[in-house]
Design an enzyme around this catalytic site. Structure first.
Site, PDB file in Angstrom:
ATOM      1  N   ASP A   1       4.920  50.264  -4.367  1.00 56.94           N
ATOM      2  CA  ASP A   1       4.249  50.617  -5.605  1.00 56.94           C
ATOM      3  C   ASP A   1       5.162  50.408  -6.817  1.00 56.94           C
ATOM      4  OD1 ASP A   1       2.209  51.484  -7.158  1.00 56.94           O
ATOM      5  OD2 ASP A   1       2.129  53.521  -6.376  1.00 56.94           O
TER       6      ASP A   1
ATOM      7  N   CYS B   1     -15.872  51.053   9.430  1.00 54.56           N
ATOM      8  CA  CYS B   1     -16.633  51.941   8.540  1.00 54.56           C
ATOM      9  C   CYS B   1     -18.091  52.007   8.990  1.00 54.56           C
ATOM     10  CB  CYS B   1     -16.586  51.434   7.101  1.00 54.56           C
ATOM     11  SG  CYS B   1     -15.039  51.807   6.257  1.00 54.56           S
TER      12      CYS B   1
HETATM   13  C1  B12 Z   1      -3.597  50.703  -9.310  1.00 56.98           C
HETATM   14  C2  B12 Z   1      -3.526  51.666  -8.160  1.00 56.98           C
HETATM   15  C3  B12 Z   1      -4.334  52.803  -8.206  1.00 56.98           C
HETATM   16  C4  B12 Z   1      -5.446  52.955  -9.242  1.00 56.98           C
HETATM   17  C5  B12 Z   1      -6.629  52.028  -8.821  1.00 56.98           C
HETATM   18  C6  B12 Z   1      -6.936  52.089  -7.320  1.00 56.98           C
HETATM   19  C7  B12 Z   1      -7.554  50.845  -6.730  1.00 56.98           C
HETATM   20  N1  B12 Z   1      -8.280  51.015  -5.643  1.00 56.98           N
HETATM   21  O1  B12 Z   1      -7.391  49.728  -7.238  1.00 56.98           O
HETATM   22  C8  B12 Z   1      -5.722  54.483  -9.170  1.00 56.98           C
HETATM   23  C9  B12 Z   1      -4.873  55.188 -10.206  1.00 56.98           C
HETATM   24  C10 B12 Z   1      -7.175  54.889  -9.357  1.00 56.98           C
HETATM   25  C11 B12 Z   1      -5.183  54.807  -7.781  1.00 56.98           C
HETATM   26  C12 B12 Z   1      -5.573  55.927  -7.075  1.00 56.98           C
HETATM   27  C13 B12 Z   1      -5.117  56.237  -5.801  1.00 56.98           C
HETATM   28  N2  B12 Z   1      -4.089  55.633  -5.134  1.00 56.98           N
HETATM   29 CO1  B12 Z   1      -3.272  53.981  -5.752  1.00 56.98          CO
HETATM   30  N3  B12 Z   1      -2.458  52.321  -6.131  1.00 56.98           N
HETATM   31  C14 B12 Z   1      -2.654  51.438  -7.078  1.00 56.98           C
HETATM   32  C15 B12 Z   1      -1.750  50.223  -6.868  1.00 56.98           C
HETATM   33  C16 B12 Z   1      -0.558  50.328  -7.824  1.00 56.98           C
HETATM   34  C17 B12 Z   1      -2.444  48.863  -7.044  1.00 56.98           C
HETATM   35  C18 B12 Z   1      -3.820  48.729  -6.355  1.00 56.98           C
HETATM   36  C19 B12 Z   1      -4.478  47.430  -6.746  1.00 56.98           C
HETATM   37  O2  B12 Z   1      -3.897  46.374  -6.567  1.00 56.98           O
HETATM   38  N4  B12 Z   1      -5.688  47.474  -7.332  1.00 56.98           N
HETATM   39  C20 B12 Z   1      -6.347  46.309  -7.818  1.00 56.98           C
HETATM   40  C21 B12 Z   1      -7.667  46.069  -7.120  1.00 56.98           C
HETATM   41  C22 B12 Z   1      -8.231  44.719  -7.596  1.00 56.98           C
HETATM   42  O3  B12 Z   1      -7.391  45.933  -5.771  1.00 56.98           O
HETATM   43  P1  B12 Z   1      -8.426  46.352  -4.620  1.00 56.98           P
HETATM   44  O4  B12 Z   1      -9.080  47.630  -4.944  1.00 56.98           O
HETATM   45  O5  B12 Z   1      -7.599  46.255  -3.405  1.00 56.98           O
HETATM   46  O6  B12 Z   1      -9.505  45.203  -4.685  1.00 56.98           O
HETATM   47  C23 B12 Z   1      -9.696  44.175  -3.727  1.00 56.98           C
HETATM   48  C24 B12 Z   1     -11.124  44.109  -3.226  1.00 56.98           C
HETATM   49  O7  B12 Z   1     -11.682  45.377  -3.083  1.00 56.98           O
HETATM   50  C25 B12 Z   1     -11.846  43.220  -4.212  1.00 56.98           C
HETATM   51  N5  B12 Z   1     -12.458  43.803  -5.431  1.00 56.98           N
HETATM   52  C26 B12 Z   1     -12.123  44.951  -6.058  1.00 56.98           C
HETATM   53  N6  B12 Z   1     -12.876  45.142  -7.154  1.00 56.98           N
HETATM   54  C27 B12 Z   1     -13.724  44.101  -7.244  1.00 56.98           C
HETATM   55  C28 B12 Z   1     -14.738  43.817  -8.163  1.00 56.98           C
HETATM   56  C29 B12 Z   1     -15.504  42.669  -8.004  1.00 56.98           C
HETATM   57  C30 B12 Z   1     -16.594  42.376  -8.975  1.00 56.98           C
HETATM   58  C31 B12 Z   1     -15.223  41.778  -6.901  1.00 56.98           C
HETATM   59  C32 B12 Z   1     -16.023  40.532  -6.717  1.00 56.98           C
HETATM   60  C33 B12 Z   1     -14.215  42.075  -5.986  1.00 56.98           C
HETATM   61  C34 B12 Z   1     -13.469  43.229  -6.150  1.00 56.98           C
HETATM   62  O8  B12 Z   1     -10.849  42.320  -4.624  1.00 56.98           O
HETATM   63  C35 B12 Z   1      -9.528  42.880  -4.488  1.00 56.98           C
HETATM   64  C36 B12 Z   1      -8.624  41.870  -3.824  1.00 56.98           C
HETATM   65  O9  B12 Z   1      -8.998  41.652  -2.487  1.00 56.98           O
HETATM   66  C37 B12 Z   1      -1.334  50.409  -5.355  1.00 56.98           C
HETATM   67  C38 B12 Z   1       0.087  49.935  -5.039  1.00 56.98           C
HETATM   68  C39 B12 Z   1       0.168  48.426  -5.014  1.00 56.98           C
HETATM   69  N7  B12 Z   1       1.109  47.857  -5.721  1.00 56.98           N
HETATM   70  O10 B12 Z   1      -0.645  47.793  -4.370  1.00 56.98           O
HETATM   71  C40 B12 Z   1      -1.510  51.918  -5.123  1.00 56.98           C
HETATM   72  C41 B12 Z   1      -2.066  52.386  -3.765  1.00 56.98           C
HETATM   73  C42 B12 Z   1      -3.280  51.538  -3.460  1.00 56.98           C
HETATM   74  N8  B12 Z   1      -2.511  53.745  -4.043  1.00 56.98           N
HETATM   75  C43 B12 Z   1      -2.350  54.564  -3.072  1.00 56.98           C
HETATM   76  C44 B12 Z   1      -2.800  55.919  -3.068  1.00 56.98           C
HETATM   77  C45 B12 Z   1      -2.249  56.830  -1.981  1.00 56.98           C
HETATM   78  C46 B12 Z   1      -3.734  56.373  -4.034  1.00 56.98           C
HETATM   79  C47 B12 Z   1      -4.501  57.713  -4.049  1.00 56.98           C
HETATM   80  C48 B12 Z   1      -4.961  58.179  -2.667  1.00 56.98           C
HETATM   81  C49 B12 Z   1      -3.616  58.805  -4.719  1.00 56.98           C
HETATM   82  C50 B12 Z   1      -4.292  60.141  -4.941  1.00 56.98           C
HETATM   83  N9  B12 Z   1      -4.399  60.984  -3.916  1.00 56.98           N
HETATM   84  O11 B12 Z   1      -4.710  60.454  -6.027  1.00 56.98           O
HETATM   85  C51 B12 Z   1      -5.702  57.360  -4.980  1.00 56.98           C
HETATM   86  C52 B12 Z   1      -6.914  56.848  -4.185  1.00 56.98           C
HETATM   87  C53 B12 Z   1      -8.045  56.332  -5.038  1.00 56.98           C
HETATM   88  C54 B12 Z   1      -8.819  55.203  -4.344  1.00 56.98           C
HETATM   89  N10 B12 Z   1      -9.972  55.485  -3.762  1.00 56.98           N
HETATM   90  O12 B12 Z   1      -8.345  54.059  -4.351  1.00 56.98           O
HETATM   91  C55 B12 Z   1      -1.680  53.902  -1.863  1.00 56.98           C
HETATM   92  C56 B12 Z   1      -2.728  53.626  -0.784  1.00 56.98           C
HETATM   93  C57 B12 Z   1      -2.220  53.721   0.666  1.00 56.98           C
HETATM   94  C58 B12 Z   1      -3.347  53.391   1.632  1.00 56.98           C
HETATM   95  N11 B12 Z   1      -3.470  54.137   2.700  1.00 56.98           N
HETATM   96  O13 B12 Z   1      -4.106  52.447   1.440  1.00 56.98           O
HETATM   97  C59 B12 Z   1      -1.073  52.582  -2.544  1.00 56.98           C
HETATM   98  C60 B12 Z   1      -1.029  51.352  -1.651  1.00 56.98           C
HETATM   99  C61 B12 Z   1       0.356  52.969  -3.000  1.00 56.98           C
HETATM  100  C62 B12 Z   1       1.369  52.981  -1.851  1.00 56.98           C
HETATM  101  N12 B12 Z   1       2.448  52.210  -1.960  1.00 56.98           N
HETATM  102  O14 B12 Z   1       1.224  53.652  -0.863  1.00 56.98           O
HETATM  103  N13 B12 Z   1      -4.303  53.869  -7.365  1.00 56.98           N
HETATM  104  S1  SF4 Z   2     -15.545  57.649   4.529  1.00 57.38           S
HETATM  105 FE1  SF4 Z   2     -15.436  55.636   3.566  1.00 57.38          FE
HETATM  106  S2  SF4 Z   2     -13.572  54.702   4.361  1.00 57.38           S
HETATM  107 FE2  SF4 Z   2     -14.069  56.432   5.732  1.00 57.38          FE
HETATM  108  S3  SF4 Z   2     -15.291  55.495   7.398  1.00 57.38           S
HETATM  109 FE3  SF4 Z   2     -16.721  56.248   5.823  1.00 57.38          FE
HETATM  110  S4  SF4 Z   2     -17.072  54.450   4.522  1.00 57.38           S
HETATM  111 FE4  SF4 Z   2     -15.221  54.027   5.694  1.00 57.38          FE
END
Ligand code: B12
Ligand code: SF4
Ligand code: SF4
Length: 358
Positions: free
Chosen positions: A129, A183
């Protein structure tokens, strides 16, 4: 060797993340990152490991479980019950102990050193992170679990209560196999989210997420979202509490993530009374320190405002004690809380309080 360091699983990912790039770009284009400008700043480099660290040929991924060692078996119910106690402040589970950035970074460096002792010197950089890295994507590709509908990585034997870390290496290693998703038709995380932040499976609008609002968001919290935050003052665990696979979440083997005094089960009024010095002392080495005392008070003021709405005795008085606080941000959130009508009948009608799936 990794287990001794507190890691529960190690995987190997390749570096071609091109299929994840369009999703990342769409997420940014929709503005889902809110004020997290660092998410937009690095563009496609986040999905291109060899551009971040030239010469990278593979990525070693690591999982570290973070449930505190004293976590009871029925912890999901215990945590949900906190939501029904509006005068208690809830700090999310990952943040009750030592800052994971510190814990993982040094242990990943030690792990890299031990691998080098076995295979000889190699180029590497460790991250958790801490850099533009698509951590969840790399983890999912390397068998650490699948991407849940809440976007987090989860596994049948480990749930999702773990951190991720990576070592970018200049050796080409055979990738681990990804696991299949489980899921199915479940939507518990989407349904339970108090703010509707999971707009579709694996699509998170961070601007609505309580984790973002309490930790990353710099200014005033949008007024329409405040009542939905309930008593969550730092992060949010609801989507993970609702997940059936978290029955299998593992406890940490390290003392580092044990809950510190004051960060679990404390009254909002007591947390609101912390002076800046006390805040700094109590959050030394904790991830909470990063938000600073002003945002801490902002978050607690929202929760106290929600406690006023729920008719909790003493909430109004606690808020009033900071009515003249030097920060305009704090004063505005206090005024919002004090402006809330009393609901002596209890939590009825208070959205975001005590939600628990049947
Ligand atoms: C920014 C960030 C946040 C943000 C945004 C979260 C998010 N889901 O993006 C906020 C502040 C909300 C957040 C919250 C939390 N986070 Co955080 N966060 C990050 C961080 C720094 C980057 C995540 C990221 O790249 N997001 C960008 C989006 C684009 O990525 P994505 O959701 O994976 O999206 C993919 C697909 O879903 C799709 N997609 C997504 N949106 C869309 C929209 C469209 C239109 C389309 C077509 C596709 C698409 O494309 C993406 C690429 O494949 C990572 C660390 C890291 N460097 O990776 C930690 C990380 C994800 N977080 C973590 C944690 C623990 C949390 C929390 C649980 C903390 C808490 N208890 O409050 C919460 C959980 C919230 C949740 N449900 O995600 C852990 C997760 C561990 C795990 N088991 O997976 C990480 C990995 C940190 C770590 N090193 O451990 N986080
Ligand atoms: S709570 Fe969300 S992440 Fe967990 S099994 Fe159900 S759909 Fe999947
Ligand atoms: S962390 Fe909380 S607010 Fe954010 S998506 Fe999960 S349940 Fe919703």
């Amino acid at each position: 060797m990794a287990r001794e360091l507190g890691f529960s699983q190690i995987g190997i990912a390749g570096i071609d993340l091109s299929s994840a790039e369009p999703g990342l770009m769409q997420w940014l284009a929709q503005g889902f990152h809110g004020e997290m400008h660092y998410m937009a700043a690095h563009g496609t480099r986040r999905a291109r490991p060899a551009e971040l660290v030239p010469g990278t040929a593979s990525v070693i991924t690591a999982r570290m479980d973070y449930l505190p060692r004293a976590t009871p078996a029925d912890w999901q119910a215990v945590e949900f019950d906190r939501l029904a106690r509006p005068s208690e402040g809830i700090v999310s589970l990952y943040a009750r102990g030592r800052d994971y950035h510190k814990v993982l970074r040094s242990r990943l460096a030690t792990l890299a050193g031990r691998i080098a002792e076995e295979v000889g010197a190699f180029g590497h950089r460790a991250f958790t992170d801490s850099a533009p890295v698509l951590e969840a994507e790399l983890a999912a590709r390397s068998g650490q679990g699948w991407r849940g509908k809440h976007t987090l990585v989860l596994d049948r034997e480990a749930g999702s209560m773990f951190f991720l870390g990576e070592i970018y290496v200049d050796m080409a290693l055979p990738p681990s196999e990804a696991v299949t998703p489980h899921c199915g038709r479940c939507t518990a995380c989407i349904d339970v989210c108090p703010t509707g932040a999971i707009v579709a499976p694996q699509r998170l609008d961070a601007r609505r997420c309580i984790s973002y609002l309490t930790i990353e968001h710099p200014g005033a919290i949008p007024a329409e979202l405040r009542p939905l935050m309930g008593n969550r003052i730092y992060g949010c665990d609801d989507c993970q509490l609702a997940c059936p696979w978290n029955k299998f979440a593992q406890k940490s083997t390290l003392p580092d993530f044990d809950a510190r005094e004051g960060l679990a089960g404390s009254a909002l009024a007591a947390l609101f009374a912390w002076t800046e010095d006390e805040f700094l002392r109590r959050t030394e080495g904790s991830p909470i320190r990063r938000i600073g005392h002003e945002r801490w008070l902002r978050n607690v003021a929202v929760a106290l405002g929600n406690a006023v709405r729920a008719g909790e005795p003493g909430a109004r008085e606690a808020l009033a004690s900071r009515r003249e606080h030097p920060s305009a941000l704090v004063r505005e959130h206090v005024a919002w809380g004090l402006g809330a009508p009393d609901h002596p009948s209890g939590v009825a009608g208070v959205a975001g309080a005590g939600q628990r799936p049947a």
